[in-house]
Design an enzyme around this catalytic site. Structure first.
Site, PDB file in Angstrom:
ATOM      1  N   LEU A   8       1.052   1.582   5.474  1.00 41.25           N
ATOM      2  CA  LEU A   8       2.383   1.276   4.953  1.00 41.25           C
ATOM      3  C   LEU A   8       2.184   0.628   3.595  1.00 41.25           C
ATOM      4  O   LEU A   8       1.785  -0.534   3.512  1.00 41.25           O
ATOM      5  CB  LEU A   8       3.140   0.319   5.886  1.00 41.25           C
ATOM      6  CG  LEU A   8       3.314   0.730   7.350  1.00 41.25           C
ATOM      7  CD1 LEU A   8       4.098  -0.332   8.127  1.00 41.25           C
ATOM      8  CD2 LEU A   8       4.018   2.075   7.451  1.00 41.25           C
ATOM      9  N   GLY A   9       2.400   1.384   2.536  1.00 39.07           N
ATOM     10  CA  GLY A   9       2.220   0.854   1.185  1.00 39.07           C
ATOM     11  C   GLY A   9       0.946   1.392   0.550  1.00 39.07           C
ATOM     12  O   GLY A   9      -0.130   1.387   1.163  1.00 39.07           O
ATOM     13  N   THR A  12      -1.151  -1.926  -5.078  1.00 34.13           N
ATOM     14  CA  THR A  12      -2.452  -2.474  -5.486  1.00 34.13           C
ATOM     15  C   THR A  12      -3.432  -2.490  -4.312  1.00 34.13           C
ATOM     16  O   THR A  12      -4.526  -1.904  -4.386  1.00 34.13           O
ATOM     17  CB  THR A  12      -2.256  -3.929  -6.002  1.00 34.13           C
ATOM     18  OG1 THR A  12      -1.339  -3.897  -7.082  1.00 34.13           O
ATOM     19  CG2 THR A  12      -3.569  -4.528  -6.464  1.00 34.13           C
ATOM     20  N   LYS A 102       1.096 -12.544   4.012  1.00 33.51           N
ATOM     21  CA  LYS A 102       1.169 -13.956   4.458  1.00 33.51           C
ATOM     22  C   LYS A 102       2.599 -14.442   4.600  1.00 33.51           C
ATOM     23  O   LYS A 102       2.895 -15.313   5.410  1.00 33.51           O
ATOM     24  CB  LYS A 102       0.386 -14.879   3.517  1.00 33.51           C
ATOM     25  CG  LYS A 102       0.750 -14.752   2.043  1.00 33.51           C
ATOM     26  CD  LYS A 102      -0.099 -13.724   1.368  1.00 33.51           C
ATOM     27  CE  LYS A 102       0.479 -13.250   0.078  1.00 33.51           C
ATOM     28  NZ  LYS A 102      -0.488 -12.634  -0.794  1.00 33.51           N
ATOM     29  N   ILE A 133     -12.031 -13.332   0.254  1.00 33.01           N
ATOM     30  CA  ILE A 133     -12.882 -14.381   0.835  1.00 33.01           C
ATOM     31  C   ILE A 133     -12.725 -14.375   2.359  1.00 33.01           C
ATOM     32  O   ILE A 133     -11.604 -14.452   2.855  1.00 33.01           O
ATOM     33  CB  ILE A 133     -12.462 -15.793   0.345  1.00 33.01           C
ATOM     34  CG1 ILE A 133     -12.424 -15.851  -1.164  1.00 33.01           C
ATOM     35  CG2 ILE A 133     -13.372 -16.861   0.916  1.00 33.01           C
ATOM     36  CD1 ILE A 133     -11.838 -17.155  -1.707  1.00 33.01           C
ATOM     37  N   ASP A 198       3.758 -18.835  -2.258  1.00 30.44           N
ATOM     38  CA  ASP A 198       2.666 -18.033  -1.705  1.00 30.44           C
ATOM     39  C   ASP A 198       1.553 -18.944  -1.176  1.00 30.44           C
ATOM     40  O   ASP A 198       1.033 -18.747  -0.071  1.00 30.44           O
ATOM     41  CB  ASP A 198       2.133 -17.103  -2.813  1.00 30.44           C
ATOM     42  CG  ASP A 198       0.933 -16.294  -2.383  1.00 30.44           C
ATOM     43  OD1 ASP A 198       1.114 -15.306  -1.662  1.00 30.44           O
ATOM     44  OD2 ASP A 198      -0.205 -16.674  -2.747  1.00 30.44           O
ATOM     45  N   LYS A 202       0.163 -19.553   2.720  1.00 33.44           N
ATOM     46  CA  LYS A 202      -1.267 -19.462   3.074  1.00 33.44           C
ATOM     47  C   LYS A 202      -1.761 -20.732   3.754  1.00 33.44           C
ATOM     48  O   LYS A 202      -2.508 -20.667   4.732  1.00 33.44           O
ATOM     49  CB  LYS A 202      -2.081 -19.170   1.811  1.00 33.44           C
ATOM     50  CG  LYS A 202      -1.837 -17.755   1.278  1.00 33.44           C
ATOM     51  CD  LYS A 202      -2.429 -17.581  -0.104  1.00 33.44           C
ATOM     52  CE  LYS A 202      -2.291 -16.150  -0.594  1.00 33.44           C
ATOM     53  NZ  LYS A 202      -2.608 -16.001  -2.015  1.00 33.44           N
ATOM     54  N   GLY A 303      -6.248  -9.223  -6.102  1.00 28.65           N
ATOM     55  CA  GLY A 303      -6.657  -8.007  -6.804  1.00 28.65           C
ATOM     56  C   GLY A 303      -7.007  -6.898  -5.818  1.00 28.65           C
ATOM     57  O   GLY A 303      -7.250  -7.145  -4.638  1.00 28.65           O
TER      58      GLY A 303
HETATM   59  N1  NDP Z   1      -2.085  -7.880  -4.892  1.00 28.86           N
HETATM   60  C1  NDP Z   1      -2.919  -8.782  -4.396  1.00 28.86           C
HETATM   61  O1  NDP Z   1      -3.834  -9.243  -5.068  1.00 28.86           O
HETATM   62  C2  NDP Z   1      -2.759  -9.249  -3.002  1.00 28.86           C
HETATM   63  C3  NDP Z   1      -1.699  -8.864  -2.220  1.00 28.86           C
HETATM   64  N2  NDP Z   1      -1.593  -9.317  -0.943  1.00 28.86           N
HETATM   65  C4  NDP Z   1      -0.500  -8.876  -0.106  1.00 28.86           C
HETATM   66  O2  NDP Z   1      -0.638  -7.472   0.137  1.00 28.86           O
HETATM   67  C5  NDP Z   1       0.632  -6.871   0.281  1.00 28.86           C
HETATM   68  C6  NDP Z   1       0.742  -5.718  -0.701  1.00 28.86           C
HETATM   69  O3  NDP Z   1       0.641  -6.237  -2.006  1.00 28.86           O
HETATM   70  P1  NDP Z   1       0.457  -5.277  -3.277  1.00 28.86           P
HETATM   71  O4  NDP Z   1      -0.412  -4.138  -2.928  1.00 28.86           O
HETATM   72  O5  NDP Z   1       0.079  -6.169  -4.402  1.00 28.86           O
HETATM   73  O6  NDP Z   1       1.960  -4.770  -3.484  1.00 28.86           O
HETATM   74  P2  NDP Z   1       2.489  -3.597  -4.418  1.00 28.86           P
HETATM   75  O7  NDP Z   1       3.835  -4.002  -4.869  1.00 28.86           O
HETATM   76  O8  NDP Z   1       1.469  -3.236  -5.430  1.00 28.86           O
HETATM   77  O9  NDP Z   1       2.607  -2.350  -3.407  1.00 28.86           O
HETATM   78  C7  NDP Z   1       3.575  -2.282  -2.418  1.00 28.86           C
HETATM   79  C8  NDP Z   1       3.546  -0.894  -1.813  1.00 28.86           C
HETATM   80  O10 NDP Z   1       4.478  -0.825  -0.754  1.00 28.86           O
HETATM   81  C9  NDP Z   1       5.431   0.206  -0.976  1.00 28.86           C
HETATM   82  N3  NDP Z   1       6.725  -0.330  -0.541  1.00 28.86           N
HETATM   83  C10 NDP Z   1       7.222  -1.568  -0.775  1.00 28.86           C
HETATM   84  N4  NDP Z   1       8.407  -1.705  -0.175  1.00 28.86           N
HETATM   85  C11 NDP Z   1       8.664  -0.525   0.450  1.00 28.86           C
HETATM   86  C12 NDP Z   1       9.743  -0.039   1.245  1.00 28.86           C
HETATM   87  N5  NDP Z   1      10.805  -0.803   1.504  1.00 28.86           N
HETATM   88  N6  NDP Z   1       9.664   1.215   1.737  1.00 28.86           N
HETATM   89  C13 NDP Z   1       8.597   1.984   1.450  1.00 28.86           C
HETATM   90  N7  NDP Z   1       7.539   1.579   0.719  1.00 28.86           N
HETATM   91  C14 NDP Z   1       7.596   0.345   0.216  1.00 28.86           C
HETATM   92  C15 NDP Z   1       5.403   0.508  -2.448  1.00 28.86           C
HETATM   93  O11 NDP Z   1       5.764   1.872  -2.625  1.00 28.86           O
HETATM   94  P3  NDP Z   1       5.707   2.600  -4.074  1.00 28.86           P
HETATM   95  O12 NDP Z   1       4.246   2.695  -4.398  1.00 28.86           O
HETATM   96  O13 NDP Z   1       6.334   3.924  -3.856  1.00 28.86           O
HETATM   97  O14 NDP Z   1       6.456   1.690  -4.996  1.00 28.86           O
HETATM   98  C16 NDP Z   1       3.927   0.231  -2.770  1.00 28.86           C
HETATM   99  O15 NDP Z   1       3.144   1.371  -2.501  1.00 28.86           O
HETATM  100  C17 NDP Z   1       1.645  -8.005   0.072  1.00 28.86           C
HETATM  101  O16 NDP Z   1       2.011  -8.538   1.311  1.00 28.86           O
HETATM  102  C18 NDP Z   1       0.867  -9.037  -0.725  1.00 28.86           C
HETATM  103  O17 NDP Z   1       1.345 -10.346  -0.530  1.00 28.86           O
HETATM  104  C19 NDP Z   1      -2.520 -10.140  -0.372  1.00 28.86           C
HETATM  105  C20 NDP Z   1      -3.593 -10.555  -1.101  1.00 28.86           C
HETATM  106  C21 NDP Z   1      -3.788 -10.162  -2.480  1.00 28.86           C
HETATM  107  N1  LIG Z   2      -0.203 -13.179  -5.440  1.00 28.25           N
HETATM  108  C1  LIG Z   2      -1.319 -13.634  -4.698  1.00 28.25           C
HETATM  109  C2  LIG Z   2      -2.074 -12.449  -4.200  1.00 28.25           C
HETATM  110  C3  LIG Z   2      -3.007 -12.781  -3.155  1.00 28.25           C
HETATM  111  O1  LIG Z   2      -2.675 -13.298  -2.099  1.00 28.25           O
HETATM  112  C4  LIG Z   2      -2.233 -14.487  -5.572  1.00 28.25           C
HETATM  113  O2  LIG Z   2      -2.023 -14.504  -6.774  1.00 28.25           O
HETATM  114  O3  LIG Z   2      -3.109 -15.151  -5.023  1.00 28.25           O
HETATM  115 NA    NA Z   3      -9.432 -13.620   3.132  1.00 26.79          NA
END
Ligand code: NDP
Ligand SMILES: N[C@@H](CC=O)C(=O)O
Ligand code: NA
Length: 432
Positions: A8-9, A12, A102, A133, A198, A202, A303
């Site tokens: 799901l997603g 990044t 989280k 980590i 955030d 955590k 990241g």
């Molecule tokens: N980025 C980071 O460094 C970190 C992120 N996280 C956590 O990981 C999770 C993902 O983060 P990240 O990858 O950065 O997020 P992004 O915003 O980069 O990606 C989110 C993805 O989910 C899809 N999406 C979001 N909402 C919907 C919806 N309602 N229906 C269908 N698809 C949806 C988006 O689709 P589309 O591509 O089509 O827009 C996209 O592919 C979050 O919970 C974040 O807190 C945790 C640690 C680090």
């Molecule tokens: N937005 C968060 C992503 C990882 O959890 C951060 O900057 O640490």
């Molecule tokens: Na971790």
């Protein structure tokens, strides 16, 4: 035997996960057994940094969480809804869950884990705290013999990146935030990073693991970094400190039977402290337990690659259990969460800490004496008082206190604010 995941997603973190799974050479052989069965996204027309068959994609995420062929749902959407509902639906359909969310776990952990335990499925979340980590699993397992006294962490990569650039490069807040967003560190709504939400999510999760009780997320005291100015960074430096956004969980008696301090705020950290040298997107979590003493976990906290590393390790954990026949609905206790009670949290006014405060004063005789009198009246003793600069004809006085009760300090400040010699109090920060 192949194990099928529904992703799901594909943002990044999702992209990072898919990249690892599609490139298994030289990694653990279990990775070859994991296939991506479906991918749920918001937009089917978006250009993506990875090549996956278009047949895998759907925007109807419900199809994924109910698909009978899928073993593990990997939730990497972010935000509260539809993530929460999809996780619950997946559990209802017997899927194991891996998530990096989280925000959802800190708020709906009880509902999600109750459902998961009843359904006999795992909900693993190593990516949710400290990115790459390993810290969730060590707290659940390797540190399990310890009575945890404190967990103090730099757990938000975006704000640590911003503070580091402001400190080392004298960079502008908005420019650095834009860079952190470009690098994929920030949340979809970076307010969650900047305002400390955030980090509060955590520390709620870490505290729950370390102190063995649930935490009400709304009770976590939280201040972000918006009020941290270049002036304070500069004063902190002269006084021997670095400003960091710390997430702090402290047991007053080292166990959950007593109250727990739980707070997130910018903090002056002595330059000699192990957390002072954690810069950029790096995170670190310093855990102190008995009998172990201190242990510090350090690495990239956000990241694509680092977070995907943690997410894939969780998927592998479940696959390892499933492939060794462990699908009998008996969950491994050290991988699940079965907390029943809520921890009592210490109100912020009862907190004892050191403070840093900066005063802008009219340059009249005796200002420092007035400050000293008001502080003394409220039993706030001062460690240092310095007058270094002037701003617009106002003298700038910086005070660092000894350990004081927050309530007493606040009372002294409200009295000081009304002094004629005091123009304003632009900053109040806690000191580690
Ligand atoms: N980025 C980071 O460094 C970190 C992120 N996280 C956590 O990981 C999770 C993902 O983060 P990240 O990858 O950065 O997020 P992004 O915003 O980069 O990606 C989110 C993805 O989910 C899809 N999406 C979001 N909402 C919907 C919806 N309602 N229906 C269908 N698809 C949806 C988006 O689709 P589309 O591509 O089509 O827009 C996209 O592919 C979050 O919970 C974040 O807190 C945790 C640690 C680090
Ligand atoms: N937005 C968060 C992503 C990882 O959890 C951060 O900057 O640490
Ligand atoms: Na971790």
């Amino acid at each position: 035997m192949a194990f099928k995941i529904g992703l799901l997603g594909l943002g990044t973190v999702g992209t990072g996960v898919a990249k690892i799974l599609l490139d298994p050479v030289g990694r653990n052989p279990l990775i070859k057994e994991i296939t991506i069965e479906r991918v749920g996204v918001r937009s089917l027309s978006k250009t993506r940094d990875i090549s996956l068959s278009p047949d895998l994609f759907t925007t109807t995420l419900e199809e994924i969480v109910t698909d009978p062929d899928i073993d593990i749902v990997v939730e990497l959407l972010g935000g509260l809804e539809p993530s929460r509902s999809l996780i619950l639906k997946a559990i209802e359909n017997g899927k194991h869950i891996v998530t990096a969310n989280k925000a959802v776990i800190a708020r709906y952990g009880e509902e999600i884990y109750t459902a998961a335990n009843e359904a006999g499925v795992y909900v693993l979340l190593e990516g949710a705290v400290g990115g790459g980590i390993p810290v969730i699993k060590p707290l659940k397992q390797s540190l399990g013999a310890n009575r945890i006294n404190s967990i103090i962490g730099i757990v938000n990569g975006t704000t640590n990146y911003i503070l580091t650039q402001m400190t080392q490069e004298k960079a502008d807040f908005d420019d650095v935030l834009a860079e952190a967003q470009k690098l994929g560190y920030a949340e979809a709504d970076p307010t969650a990073d900047v305002d400390g939400l955030d980090a509060a999510d955590k520390i709620a999760i870490l505290a729950s693991l370390g102190f063995g009780g649930r935490v009400k997320r709304e009770d976590v005291y939280c201040e972000g970094i918006r009020q941290v100015s270049a002036v304070d960074i500069n004063y902190a430096d002269r006084l021997g400190f670095i400003i960091k956004l710390l997430a702090i969980a402290k047991g007053s008696k080292g166990d959950a039977s007593d109250t727990l301090e739980l707070r997130v705020h910018p903090t002056l950290v002595p330059k000699t402290h192990p957390l002072a040298s954690i810069n950029g997107v790096y995170n670190a979590i310093l855990v102190e337990g008995e009998p172990l003493g201190q242990v510090m976990f350090f690495g990239r906290g956000a990241g694509e690659g680092p977070t995907a590393s943690a997410v894939v390790s969780d998927i592998m954990n479940i696959v390892a259990i499933l492939s060794s026949g462990g699908d009998s609905k008996t969950l491994e206790p050290l991988l699940t969460c079965t907390h029943q009670h809520y921890c009592n949290l210490t109100p912020i006014e009862a907190l004892e800490t050191r403070f840093y405060a900066r005063f802008l004063c009219r340059d009249v005789p005796g200002v420092i004496g007035h400050l000293g009198t008001s502080f003394g009246k409220h039993r706030v003793s001062l460690e240092s008082v310095v007058q270094i600069g002037f701003q617009d004809n106002l003298a700038e006085i910086v005070v660092v206190t000894h350990n004081v009760k927050e309530g007493n300090f606040r009372q002294a400040l409200s009295e000081i604010e009304s002094l004629e010699a005091i123009h304003s109090i632009p900053s109040i920060l806690r000191v580690l």
